[in-house]
Design an enzyme around this catalytic site. Structure first.
Site, short mmCIF file in Angstrom:
data_model
loop_
_atom_site.label_atom_id
_atom_site.label_comp_id
_atom_site.label_asym_id
_atom_site.label_seq_id
_atom_site.Cartn_x
_atom_site.Cartn_y
_atom_site.Cartn_z
N GLU A 140 -15.61 5.75 -26.32
CA GLU A 140 -16.71 6.83 -26.04
C GLU A 140 -17.87 6.27 -26.99
OE1 GLU A 140 -16.41 10.62 -25.95
OE2 GLU A 140 -17.74 11.50 -25.25
N LYS A 155 -13.61 19.40 -29.37
CA LYS A 155 -13.60 18.40 -28.94
C LYS A 155 -14.90 17.25 -29.97
CE LYS A 155 -14.22 14.27 -26.17
NZ LYS A 155 -15.92 13.72 -25.73
N ASP A 197 -1.89 9.40 -38.42
CA ASP A 197 -1.24 10.08 -37.04
C ASP A 197 -2.36 10.68 -35.71
OD1 ASP A 197 0.42 11.74 -34.38
OD2 ASP A 197 2.54 10.82 -35.83
N HIS A 199 -26.57 9.89 -24.65
CA HIS A 199 -25.44 9.95 -24.67
C HIS A 199 -25.41 8.88 -23.48
CE1 HIS A 199 -20.73 10.24 -24.48
NE2 HIS A 199 -20.94 10.70 -22.54
C1 HMG Z 1 -27.23 8.71 -29.35
C2 HMG Z 1 -27.91 9.30 -30.54
C3 HMG Z 1 -27.37 8.81 -31.54
C4 HMG Z 1 -29.94 8.46 -29.82
O1 HMG Z 1 -30.22 9.36 -30.34
P1 HMG Z 1 -32.20 8.51 -30.72
O2 HMG Z 1 -32.87 9.52 -31.69
O3 HMG Z 1 -32.72 8.06 -29.39
O4 HMG Z 1 -31.29 7.77 -31.88
P2 HMG Z 1 -32.56 6.14 -32.94
O5 HMG Z 1 -33.10 5.50 -32.43
O6 HMG Z 1 -34.26 7.38 -32.66
O7 HMG Z 1 -32.33 5.41 -33.74
C5 HMG Z 1 -32.22 6.74 -34.82
C6 HMG Z 1 -30.71 6.68 -35.53
O8 HMG Z 1 -29.17 6.99 -34.76
C7 HMG Z 1 -27.96 6.23 -34.54
N1 HMG Z 1 -28.10 4.90 -33.78
C8 HMG Z 1 -29.30 5.00 -33.19
N2 HMG Z 1 -28.60 4.13 -32.09
C9 HMG Z 1 -27.98 3.77 -31.93
C10 HMG Z 1 -27.14 2.31 -32.08
N3 HMG Z 1 -27.07 1.24 -30.78
N4 HMG Z 1 -26.42 1.83 -32.45
C11 HMG Z 1 -25.55 2.48 -33.80
N5 HMG Z 1 -26.10 3.62 -34.34
C12 HMG Z 1 -27.45 4.52 -33.71
C13 HMG Z 1 -28.73 4.93 -36.31
O9 HMG Z 1 -28.29 5.20 -37.38
C14 HMG Z 1 -30.56 5.05 -36.57
O10 HMG Z 1 -30.85 4.61 -37.38
P3 HMG Z 1 -31.13 2.96 -37.90
O11 HMG Z 1 -29.72 2.62 -37.57
O12 HMG Z 1 -31.95 2.38 -36.90
O13 HMG Z 1 -31.33 3.33 -38.94
C15 HMG Z 1 -28.09 10.94 -30.30
O14 HMG Z 1 -29.17 11.33 -29.51
C16 HMG Z 1 -27.28 11.74 -30.47
O15 HMG Z 1 -26.90 11.95 -32.02
N6 HMG Z 1 -27.03 12.72 -29.26
C17 HMG Z 1 -25.30 13.38 -29.53
C18 HMG Z 1 -24.47 12.34 -29.08
C19 HMG Z 1 -22.81 13.06 -28.94
O16 HMG Z 1 -22.80 13.67 -29.44
N7 HMG Z 1 -21.55 11.97 -28.03
C20 HMG Z 1 -20.78 12.15 -28.71
C21 HMG Z 1 -19.93 12.22 -27.09
S1 HMG Z 1 -20.49 13.78 -25.99
C22 HMG Z 1 -19.02 14.33 -26.29
O17 HMG Z 1 -18.62 14.01 -25.91
C23 HMG Z 1 -18.89 15.92 -27.07
C24 HMG Z 1 -20.00 16.86 -26.44
C25 HMG Z 1 -21.71 16.62 -26.95
O18 HMG Z 1 -19.12 17.54 -25.57
C26 HMG Z 1 -19.53 17.63 -27.53
C27 HMG Z 1 -20.35 19.76 -27.73
O19 HMG Z 1 -20.44 19.73 -26.65
O20 HMG Z 1 -20.19 20.09 -28.63
N1 NAI Z 2 6.08 14.69 -36.21
C1 NAI Z 2 5.36 14.05 -37.16
O1 NAI Z 2 4.02 14.59 -37.48
C2 NAI Z 2 6.37 12.78 -37.29
C3 NAI Z 2 5.82 11.64 -37.52
N2 NAI Z 2 6.04 10.56 -38.21
C4 NAI Z 2 5.82 9.07 -38.23
O2 NAI Z 2 5.81 9.40 -40.01
C5 NAI Z 2 4.90 8.00 -40.89
C6 NAI Z 2 4.50 9.09 -41.69
O3 NAI Z 2 5.44 9.02 -42.74
P1 NAI Z 2 5.26 9.20 -43.98
O4 NAI Z 2 6.79 9.70 -44.97
O5 NAI Z 2 4.11 9.18 -44.94
O6 NAI Z 2 5.57 7.29 -44.07
P2 NAI Z 2 7.03 6.34 -45.20
O7 NAI Z 2 8.10 6.51 -44.13
O8 NAI Z 2 6.11 4.95 -44.85
O9 NAI Z 2 6.61 6.66 -46.63
C7 NAI Z 2 5.29 6.82 -47.12
C8 NAI Z 2 6.89 6.91 -48.65
O10 NAI Z 2 5.90 5.93 -49.57
C9 NAI Z 2 5.88 6.05 -50.77
N3 NAI Z 2 4.74 6.22 -51.68
C10 NAI Z 2 4.49 4.99 -52.59
N4 NAI Z 2 3.22 5.83 -52.96
C11 NAI Z 2 2.99 6.65 -52.75
C12 NAI Z 2 2.03 8.43 -53.54
N5 NAI Z 2 1.08 7.67 -54.05
N6 NAI Z 2 2.24 9.30 -52.78
C13 NAI Z 2 3.07 9.34 -52.37
N7 NAI Z 2 4.40 8.40 -51.50
C14 NAI Z 2 3.79 7.24 -51.96
C15 NAI Z 2 7.22 7.13 -51.01
O11 NAI Z 2 8.25 6.40 -51.27
C16 NAI Z 2 6.43 7.62 -49.56
O12 NAI Z 2 7.83 8.23 -49.22
C17 NAI Z 2 3.73 8.35 -40.07
O13 NAI Z 2 3.69 7.48 -39.19
C18 NAI Z 2 3.89 9.42 -38.32
O14 NAI Z 2 3.48 8.56 -37.27
C19 NAI Z 2 7.61 10.87 -38.13
C20 NAI Z 2 8.57 11.34 -37.70
C21 NAI Z 2 7.43 12.43 -37.18
#
Ligand code: HMG
Ligand code: NAI
Length: 431
Positions: free
Chosen positions: A85, A273, A289, A386
């Site tokens: 997005e 969201k 995951d 956006h």
């Molecule tokens: C879109 C902005 C950031 C524009 O904002 P702006 O003020 O027009 O941006 P700007 O051109 O003045 O730039 C300011 C800074 O924004 C960033 N920025 C600005 N443009 C870019 C770009 N092209 N690429 C990378 N970074 C960018 C960047 O950090 C930049 O600083 P700089 O890099 O220049 O030092 C602002 O309007 C904003 O934050 N809007 C909100 C957008 C948003 O929330 N989008 C999510 C999707 S909508 C949604 O799904 C969720 C929602 C909204 O429904 C959730 C809800 O309802 O709560």
């Molecule tokens: N309902 C769910 O969320 C389910 C998720 N999964 C999947 O399982 C996966 C994650 O399972 P995991 O058991 O985490 O991964 P994994 O099966 O790869 O196991 C990770 C292993 O790393 C080892 N390990 C090494 N260093 C470690 C440290 N510092 N701390 C902890 N463990 C260390 C341990 O033996 C550990 O069991 C994901 O890919 C997920 O999508 C699988 C079944 C159900």
């Protein structure tokens, strides 16, 4: 109607594609070309990606972006984000910059406990089952030793196993409810292996009971309300002043927007969201995951019985504070973390965090995203920023040339972007 296909999984990748193209795509060669275009030219990498899932025919690209300038507890991070997005990465970056100049983000891991359950039925006397459970509990733990010993060496393992009587909710329904510390692993496979061993012991030992028990299933829970992280930002109200922001008015409207999301589920879902825009993007980039995270987070948002905001905000003694608290069961080992080269890269960019550190980064991404969205919503409205970011998607949709893009981007620097406005401008340009 197409016939059911048997043995599809045994076909080669090319045979699968040919079957698909002839069965569903009228033998369209362009469709086949699209599938092949997204194969990785590096054969080793292609095989690696193919093996992540089953019946793979190609790769599905999502962009990997980065949001710089996140000051988290004094350290400066650039956060990798995978998302389709437009405006999400820009909003995160803008919020990071804004808060970077106002003391940054403060974070704290509140707890790290994971949960799993063995679900079973038992029609006998409940007290008898309780005393049986106390007798066999040491055996349950003992039998799981082979699975838990390495995790214990690292400082984790099984925290506890308790018997829960759920018969008030469902006839004869009981659980072994177990808690775990899985350190840097998300823990699904570790927990499931432990649970299946618990079930084996339970079934074996239950042969001594007068009434049989029937194990229904053993599985971890993705609801982890005791695996919590908190992130916050705060500053004096007057420090909220920025381009287009009157600080007192902004703080008031911002808090009102959060309060609306706390009481109104229709708004809370969209509010959250927006938070998940940030959370999911980092979860995906770090190979975690996202289904597990989504399910757990939304359950947490409903914990009081009404779906509500994950963030909160207040002004107290002239200080504006905005924070998020949410459950995140994340891993920095296991799963895809060491397999997917871009996941490995994302973790390198983050300085190879522990799971606890990653929880904090992800929570910050969610908070920043919510700040960016709310800031827009209560000031300019969401569409201005956006649509500014979405402009390129519209132009690409209409296959605009580089020259057309340059002219139209220039034109919309001073006009609000709307889909129809861009189409009209393109049509006029092409007339
Ligand atoms: C879109 C902005 C950031 C524009 O904002 P702006 O003020 O027009 O941006 P700007 O051109 O003045 O730039 C300011 C800074 O924004 C960033 N920025 C600005 N443009 C870019 C770009 N092209 N690429 C990378 N970074 C960018 C960047 O950090 C930049 O600083 P700089 O890099 O220049 O030092 C602002 O309007 C904003 O934050 N809007 C909100 C957008 C948003 O929330 N989008 C999510 C999707 S909508 C949604 O799904 C969720 C929602 C909204 O429904 C959730 C809800 O309802 O709560
Ligand atoms: N309902 C769910 O969320 C389910 C998720 N999964 C999947 O399982 C996966 C994650 O399972 P995991 O058991 O985490 O991964 P994994 O099966 O790869 O196991 C990770 C292993 O790393 C080892 N390990 C090494 N260093 C470690 C440290 N510092 N701390 C902890 N463990 C260390 C341990 O033996 C550990 O069991 C994901 O890919 C997920 O999508 C699988 C079944 C159900």
């Amino acid at each position: 109607m197409t016939k059911l296909v048997s043995g599809f999984s045994k076909l080669s990748k090319t045979e699968k594609i040919d079957w698909l193209v002839s069965t569903y795509l009228n033998g369209n060669e362009t469709a086949k070309e699209t599938i092949l275009t997204y194969w990785n030219s590096n054969e080793k990498l292609q095989n690696l990606h193919d093996d992540f899932i089953e019946n793979t025919i190609s790769n599905f690209y999502l962009p990997l972006g980065v949001a710089p300038n996140f000051n988290i507890n004094g350290a400066i991070y650039t956060i990798p984000m995978v998302i389709e997005e437009s405006s999400v990465v820009a909003a995160a970056s803008k919020a990071a910059k804004f808060w970077g100049e106002r003391g940054g983000f403060k974070t704290e891991v509140l707890s790290t406990e994971k949960i799993g359950q063995v679900h079973f039925t038992y029609a006998g006397n409940s007290e008898e089952l309780q005393s049986f459970f106390y007798q066999i509990k040491p055996q349950i733990l003992q039998d799981a030793q082979a699975i838990t010993k390495n995790m214990e060496k690292r400082g984790g393992g099984i925290l506890d196993v308790v018997l829960v009587d759920k018969t008030k909710h469902l006839k004869d329904y009981y659980q072994l409810h177990a808690t775990f510390e899985t350190l840097d692993a998300m823990g699904a496979n570790f927990i499931n292996s432990c649970l299946e061993q618990f079930a084996t012991t339970l079934k074996r030992e239950a042969q001594k009971l007068k009434t049989p028990i029937h194990v229904v299933m053993s599985i971890l829970s993705n609801y982890v309300p005791n695996c919590l992280v908190k992130a916050s930002v705060s500053c004096k109200v007057e420090e909220l002043a920025d381009k287009g922001i009157h600080p007192e008015e902004f703080a008031e409207k911002f808090i009102q927007a959060v309060n609306i999301a706390k009481t109104e589920p229709y708004r809370a879902v969209t509010h959250n969201k927006g938070i998940m825009n940030g959370i999911d993007a980092v979860v995906l980039a770090t190979g975690n995951d996202f289904r597990a995270i989504e399910a757990g987070v939304h359950a947490y948002a409903s914990r009081t019985g009404r779906y509500s905001s994950l963030t909160d905000a207040k002004v107290e003694n002239g200080i504006f504070t905005f924070w998020i608290e949410l459950p995140l069961a994340l891993g920095t080992v296991g799963g895809l973390t060491k397999l997917h080269p871009l996941v490995k890269l994302a973790l390198d960019i983050l300085g190879n965090p522990t799971a606890k550190e990653l929880m904090q980064v992800v929570a910050v991404a969610g908070l920043a995203q919510n700040f960016g969205a709310l800031r827009s919503l209560v000031t300019t409205g969401i569409q201005e920023g956006h649509m500014k970011m979405h402009l390129m998607n519209i132009l690409n949709q209409f296959e605009a040339t580089v020259e057309e893009k340059n002219i139209i981007v220039e034109k919309f620097k001073t006009e609000t972007v709307t889909h129809s406005g861009v189409v009209k401008a393109l049509e006029e340009l092409r007339a």
